[in-house]
Design a protein around this motif. Structure first.
Motif, PDB file in Angstrom:
ATOM      1  N   SER A 128       0.817  -1.201   0.000  1.00  0.00           N
ATOM      2  CA  SER A 128       0.000   0.000   0.000  1.00  0.00           C
ATOM      3  C   SER A 128       0.860   1.265   0.000  1.00  0.00           C
ATOM      4  CB  SER A 128      -0.919   0.000   1.222  1.00  0.00           C
ATOM      5  OG  SER A 128      -1.619   1.216   1.348  1.00  0.00           O
ATOM      6  N   ALA A 129       2.004   1.240   0.723  1.00  0.00           N
ATOM      7  CA  ALA A 129       2.864   2.420   0.833  1.00  0.00           C
ATOM      8  C   ALA A 129       3.915   2.492  -0.265  1.00  0.00           C
ATOM      9  CB  ALA A 129       3.546   2.432   2.197  1.00  0.00           C
ATOM     10  N   GLY A 130       3.958   1.497  -1.147  1.00  0.00           N
ATOM     11  CA  GLY A 130       4.928   1.519  -2.227  1.00  0.00           C
ATOM     12  C   GLY A 130       6.327   1.117  -1.817  1.00  0.00           C
ATOM     13  N   LEU A 131       6.458   0.291  -0.763  1.00  0.00           N
ATOM     14  CA  LEU A 131       7.768  -0.204  -0.336  1.00  0.00           C
ATOM     15  C   LEU A 131       8.068  -1.515  -1.037  1.00  0.00           C
ATOM     16  CD1 LEU A 131       7.654   0.471   3.519  1.00  0.00           C
ATOM     17  CD2 LEU A 131       8.703   1.870   1.746  1.00  0.00           C
ATOM     18  N   LEU A 132       9.324  -1.670  -1.451  1.00  0.00           N
ATOM     19  CA  LEU A 132       9.750  -2.893  -2.114  1.00  0.00           C
ATOM     20  C   LEU A 132      10.474  -3.785  -1.124  1.00  0.00           C
ATOM     21  CD1 LEU A 132      11.174  -1.408  -5.451  1.00  0.00           C
ATOM     22  CD2 LEU A 132       8.895  -2.351  -5.042  1.00  0.00           C
ATOM     23  N   LEU A 133      10.227  -5.102  -1.211  1.00  0.00           N
ATOM     24  CA  LEU A 133      10.937  -6.048  -0.358  1.00  0.00           C
ATOM     25  C   LEU A 133      12.360  -6.213  -0.879  1.00  0.00           C
ATOM     26  CD1 LEU A 133       8.215  -8.809   0.158  1.00  0.00           C
ATOM     27  CD2 LEU A 133       8.636  -6.731   1.488  1.00  0.00           C
TER      28      LEU A 133
END
Length: 495
Positions: free
Chosen positions: A310-315
């Protein structure tokens, strides 16, 4: 009773003493074992009466008078004194057990009770041998000492378990019902503690039986003390595409949306380190007990994935994977995946039977809405005429002011009001800033018009997963609920 006692004793003190002693034994056995107080009071009364008879009859229970066993009176004296010593032991044992109950000792203190009871019986037996039968105790003790040495060598392991059990009972490192973790990897709940071993119910629902001598040597952690709460630590890695402060805020939102962790003490987010490949984060939180750890871990992982998406963070890639530096995502070049209404619609169970074209038509009708922290989205008892899918943020579900559950990105609400006209059973409030995709009733009208059977499928799903229908409800009860749901849907959509 004190006035009648001299007359009874004067006639035949030995006979009276024997009669009272035998009556005391009969009454003691008739009283249930659970009535420890009643047993003790009755035993004290009988012991007091017997002591008064001895004193009035000038009979000394603690001295050997040198009588033989060929005289009827001698036999009566032996029996009377033996009964007095027996009642003395029972009175002492009653006091010991009442003391342990009043002290609030755990059930494993039964081992300590057995030891004290055994010592009382041993002392009384030696007293009877010495003062009733005139047996030389010194010689007997010396002989028994040699026998004890021989038995001690033969039963070395067993005695080690017994004395270790005594040490564990007195030291009380754990109680029955406590969850313990041992140095050899075994952990579970203590369900029994005997003279030789301790029984542990493991998480695999097996009973591990550990000798007390082995348990006394192992490093032991009592997870249930000072309380049942348990600290869980989880480490995650995300690609360094956003500032650490933003990532920290997202992780705080992850913990705030978790329903299985404790709010007090508050969970913590620790940034462990950062490099060109990853920002390492550690989440620390407490759960009510060790048995909840797996469920809490699963929920945190699920919410971590949802909020990152949802926040646009990539693993980040695993540490063991060698990555080409030029290919690493950066804050400027990273293109995080966007969560669209279509993605959420495909994840909602009640819409799994829709065709891709039907799902796309619903997604096209979705409208983005924003709610600020503290905004009430819908009150309990109101009807919400649209389906709302959470894009970002946390929504709190309350009932009569009491928090029941927290909804996170990917969750949805309002389906019962939209499709069946039902009132909301809970109040929904924005805990943080919330973004939702809103789909109104007009978007569903062409779907039900083109495919009437779709209403029956959705009604069956709603009847199974909404309301307060018990899990053991009979099939005809579920069928009636489905028909009521289907009737309400047809009234709303004119089908």
């Amino acid at each position: 009773m004190s006035q009648l006692l001299p007359d009874v004793v004067a006639s035949s003190p030995l006979t009276s003493l024997i009669g009272v002693g035998l009556a005391g034994i009969l009454v003691w056995h008739l009283i249930p074992r659970a009535s420890a107080y009643t047993r003790l009071v009755v035993q004290i009364i009988f012991f007091g009466v017997m002591t008064a008879i001895l004193l009035n009859g000038k009979i000394a229970p603690n001295s050997f008078e040198g009588y033989g066993t060929d005289d009827a009176r001698s036999l009566n004296v032996i029996l009377a004194k033996s009964l007095w010593w027996l009642h003395l032991s029972w009175a002492l044992i009653g006091f010991v057990r009442i003391y342990l109950v009043l002290e609030g000792r755990p059930r494993e203190a039964r081992l300590l009770q057995d030891i004290v009871v055994g010592l009382v019986y041993l002392c009384v037996a030696l007293s009877v041998l010495a003062f009733v039968f005139g047996v030389p105790i010194g010689t007997l003790v010396a002989t028994s000492g040699v026998v004890a040495i021989v038995l001690g060598l033969a039963l070395q392991n067993t005695l080690g378990d017994v004395f270790s059990g005594i040490a564990l009972t007195i030291g009380r490192p754990y109680s029955l019902g406590d969850w313990i973790a041992l140095g050899d990897g075994i952990e579970g709940r203590v369900i029994a503690s005997t003279w030789r071993s301790t029984h542990i119910l493991t998480g695999a629902n097996n009973i591990a039986i550990l000798p007390n001598s082995l348990l006394a040597k192992l490093a032991l952690t009592n997870v249930s003390q000072p309380d049942e709460t348990h600290l869980v630590t989880m480490t995650f890695r995300v690609a360094p595409t956003k500032m650490p402060s933003i990532v920290e805020d997202v992780m705080c939102t992850v913990l705030a949306g978790c329903n299985t962790i404790l709010r007090e003490p508050p969970p913590l987010v620790a940034l462990k380190g950062v490099d060109a490949t990853a920002l390492e984060i550690e989440l620390q939180f407490r759960v009510t007990s060790s048995s909840v750890r797996i469920r809490a871990r699963n929920e945190v992982i699920d919410l971590f994935y949802r909020h990152c998406k949802s926040a646009g963070l990539l693993l980040a890639m695993p540490p063991a994977v060698t990555a080409v530096v030029a290919a690493l995502p950066s804050e400027e070049a990273a293109k995080p995946p966007e969560v669209t209404p279509l993605d959420l619609i495909r994840a909602i169970p009640i819409f799994t039977s829709l065709t891709p074209q039907e799902q796309e038509s619903l997604a096209d009708a979705a409208v983005t809405r924003e709610f600020q922290k503290g905004d009430v989205i819908v009150q309990e008892g109101q009807t919400l005429p649209s389906l709302m899918m959470i894009r970002a943020g946390i929504v709190v579900m309350r009932e009569e002011g009491r928090e029941l559950k927290r909804l996170s990105p990917g969750d949805y609400f309002g389906e019962t009001g939209l499709l069946a006209g039902m009132e909301e059973a809970f109040t929904l409030e924005a805990l943080t800033r919330v973004t939702v995709y809103d789909i109104g009733q007009p978007a569903f009208e062409p779907l039900f018009a083109a495919r009437p059977a779709l209403a029956e499928e959705i009604a069956a799903h709603l009847s199974r997963h909404t309301g307060h229908l018990p899990e053991h409800a009979l099939p005809h009860e579920r069928e009636r609920r489905t028909l009521r749901m289907l009737k309400a849907m047809r009234m709303i959509f004119g089908r």
